[in-house]
Motif scaffolding. Structure first.
Motif, PDB file in Angstrom:
ATOM      1  N   PRO A 115       0.908  -1.202  -0.150  1.00 21.77           N
ATOM      2  CA  PRO A 115       0.128   0.158   0.037  1.00 21.77           C
ATOM      3  C   PRO A 115       0.825   1.316  -0.139  1.00 21.77           C
ATOM      4  O   PRO A 115       2.388   1.490   0.175  1.00 21.77           O
ATOM      5  N   TRP A 116       0.222   2.517  -0.132  1.00 16.30           N
ATOM      6  CA  TRP A 116       0.673   3.742   0.056  1.00 16.30           C
ATOM      7  C   TRP A 116       1.636   4.039  -1.217  1.00 16.30           C
ATOM      8  O   TRP A 116       1.877   3.200  -1.963  1.00 16.30           O
ATOM      9  N   SER A 117       2.194   5.319  -1.371  1.00 14.10           N
ATOM     10  CA  SER A 117       3.215   5.726  -2.362  1.00 14.10           C
ATOM     11  C   SER A 117       4.606   5.546  -1.827  1.00 14.10           C
ATOM     12  O   SER A 117       5.001   5.208  -1.077  1.00 14.10           O
ATOM     13  N   ARG A 118       5.429   6.304  -2.772  1.00 12.20           N
ATOM     14  CA  ARG A 118       6.781   6.440  -2.289  1.00 12.20           C
ATOM     15  C   ARG A 118       6.916   7.496  -1.232  1.00 12.20           C
ATOM     16  O   ARG A 118       6.133   8.256  -1.042  1.00 12.20           O
ATOM     17  N   THR A 119       8.022   7.340  -0.672  1.00 12.27           N
ATOM     18  CA  THR A 119       8.337   8.241   0.543  1.00 12.27           C
ATOM     19  C   THR A 119       8.653   9.773  -0.119  1.00 12.27           C
ATOM     20  O   THR A 119       9.432   9.625  -1.305  1.00 12.27           O
ATOM     21  N   PRO A 120       8.471  10.749   0.383  1.00  9.12           N
ATOM     22  CA  PRO A 120       8.663  12.035  -0.278  1.00  9.12           C
ATOM     23  C   PRO A 120      10.185  12.619  -0.364  1.00  9.12           C
ATOM     24  O   PRO A 120      10.493  13.225  -1.237  1.00  9.12           O
ATOM     25  N   TRP A 121      11.079  11.805   0.547  1.00  5.19           N
ATOM     26  CA  TRP A 121      12.322  12.363   0.672  1.00  5.19           C
ATOM     27  C   TRP A 121      13.557  11.439  -0.424  1.00  5.19           C
ATOM     28  O   TRP A 121      14.499  11.572  -0.686  1.00  5.19           O
ATOM     29  N   THR A 122      12.634  10.477  -1.249  1.00  6.76           N
ATOM     30  CA  THR A 122      13.394   9.688  -2.423  1.00  6.76           C
ATOM     31  C   THR A 122      13.709  10.756  -3.530  1.00  6.76           C
ATOM     32  O   THR A 122      12.416  11.122  -4.087  1.00  6.76           O
ATOM     33  N   SER A 123      14.713  11.143  -3.960  1.00  2.00           N
ATOM     34  CA  SER A 123      15.038  12.118  -4.755  1.00  2.00           C
ATOM     35  C   SER A 123      14.687  11.563  -6.362  1.00  2.00           C
ATOM     36  O   SER A 123      14.725  10.414  -6.457  1.00  2.00           O
ATOM     37  N   ALA A 124      14.521  12.524  -7.193  1.00  6.78           N
ATOM     38  CA  ALA A 124      14.371  11.856  -8.438  1.00  6.78           C
ATOM     39  C   ALA A 124      15.752  11.185  -9.120  1.00  6.78           C
ATOM     40  O   ALA A 124      15.492  10.011  -9.866  1.00  6.78           O
ATOM     41  N   ALA A 125      16.927  11.364  -8.690  1.00  3.97           N
ATOM     42  CA  ALA A 125      18.065  11.037  -9.248  1.00  3.97           C
ATOM     43  C   ALA A 125      18.136   9.750  -8.797  1.00  3.97           C
ATOM     44  O   ALA A 125      18.713   8.659  -9.410  1.00  3.97           O
ATOM     45  N   ALA A 126      17.856   9.537  -7.549  1.00  2.41           N
ATOM     46  CA  ALA A 126      17.858   8.300  -6.679  1.00  2.41           C
ATOM     47  C   ALA A 126      16.949   7.270  -7.320  1.00  2.41           C
ATOM     48  O   ALA A 126      17.109   6.089  -7.764  1.00  2.41           O
ATOM     49  N   ARG A 127      15.747   7.863  -7.742  1.00  2.00           N
ATOM     50  CA  ARG A 127      14.885   6.876  -8.456  1.00  2.00           C
ATOM     51  C   ARG A 127      15.302   6.345  -9.776  1.00  2.00           C
ATOM     52  O   ARG A 127      15.191   5.210 -10.274  1.00  2.00           O
TER      53      ARG A 127
END
Length: 224
Positions: free
Chosen positions: A147-159
């Motif tokens: 459930p739920w979404s990604r955590t907010p502190w995951t940077s776009a570069a890290a993704r």
């Protein structure tokens, strides 16, 4: 062929994680049942025997299975793009596992040892073991439902880096064999001894930090 072998080792790691987690929950339920018996019986001999059996289950079965479940879960997170902190459901499982290990080792096991020595189990002890089983069941639901979404502190570069990372090498997934090795060692020495698991996990976490520092060329530019 290499991908097939990697997938095979990943399935072995996942299988070990599932069966050790189920075993952990089953032993927690068994301990809770024994403690409820000890609390409700009027026979002092039965009370002492049930409490002693609960302590024996904790020492010889629950603790090794808990260690193995946590180890395989941490290794699967560190060896795949799921990571530890990119998704709320993974982070929730990670936090619950850490809390469970701490409470199980430093609180419940110590209290259970005292209860077995004095043949005087307590209601909080029985409730604690039941809550342990409930927490594992909840973690199983998290793994299935995601459930739920990604955590907010995951940077776009890290993704971006996570998406482009190749699958874990076979040798890394094969380290799941540390589980039966440590369980066998524990049976020999007479107490839980997750030595290989701790060494392997520490080495993997150090390697993971190095991998994360090595930014893929152009990843940050693409993320922007």
């Amino acid at each position: 062929m290499a991908n097939q072998r990697t997938s095979r080792w990943r399935r072995v790691s996942l299988w070990l994680h599932v069966i050790t987690s189920v075993g952990w929950m089953g032993q927690a339920l068994a301990m809770a049942s024994l403690l409820v018996l000890a609390l409700t019986t009027g026979d002092s001999a039965v009370r002492a025997a049930a409490t002693g059996m609960a302590e024996h289950v904790d020492h010889t079965l629950l603790a090794p299975l808990a260690n193995a479940s946590a180890f395989t879960g941490f290794m699967l997170a560190s060896a795949t793009p799921w990571g530890f902190f990119r998704h709320w459901w993974v982070l929730a499982k990670f936090a619950i596992t850490v809390v469970q290990l701490h409470l199980g080792i430093f609180v419940l096991s110590a209290a259970l040892g005292t209860a077995a020595t004095t043949a005087a189990p307590t209601v909080p002890l029985a409730v604690g073991t039941a809550l342990m089983a409930s927490a594992i069941a909840y973690q199983a639901w998290l793994s299935v439902a995601k459930p739920w979404s990604r955590t907010p502190w995951t940077s776009a570069a890290a993704r971006q880096r996570a998406a482009s990372q190749p699958g874990a090498p076979r040798w890394l997934l094969a380290t799941a064999l540390a589980v039966p090795a440590d369980i066998g060692l524990g049976l020999v020495v007479g107490f839980p001894a997750p030595l290989a698991e701790v060494v392997v996990l520490a080495a993997r976490l150090v390697a993971r930090q190095r991998e994360q520092r090595a930014v893929t060329p152009g990843a940050e530019a693409r993320a922007r």
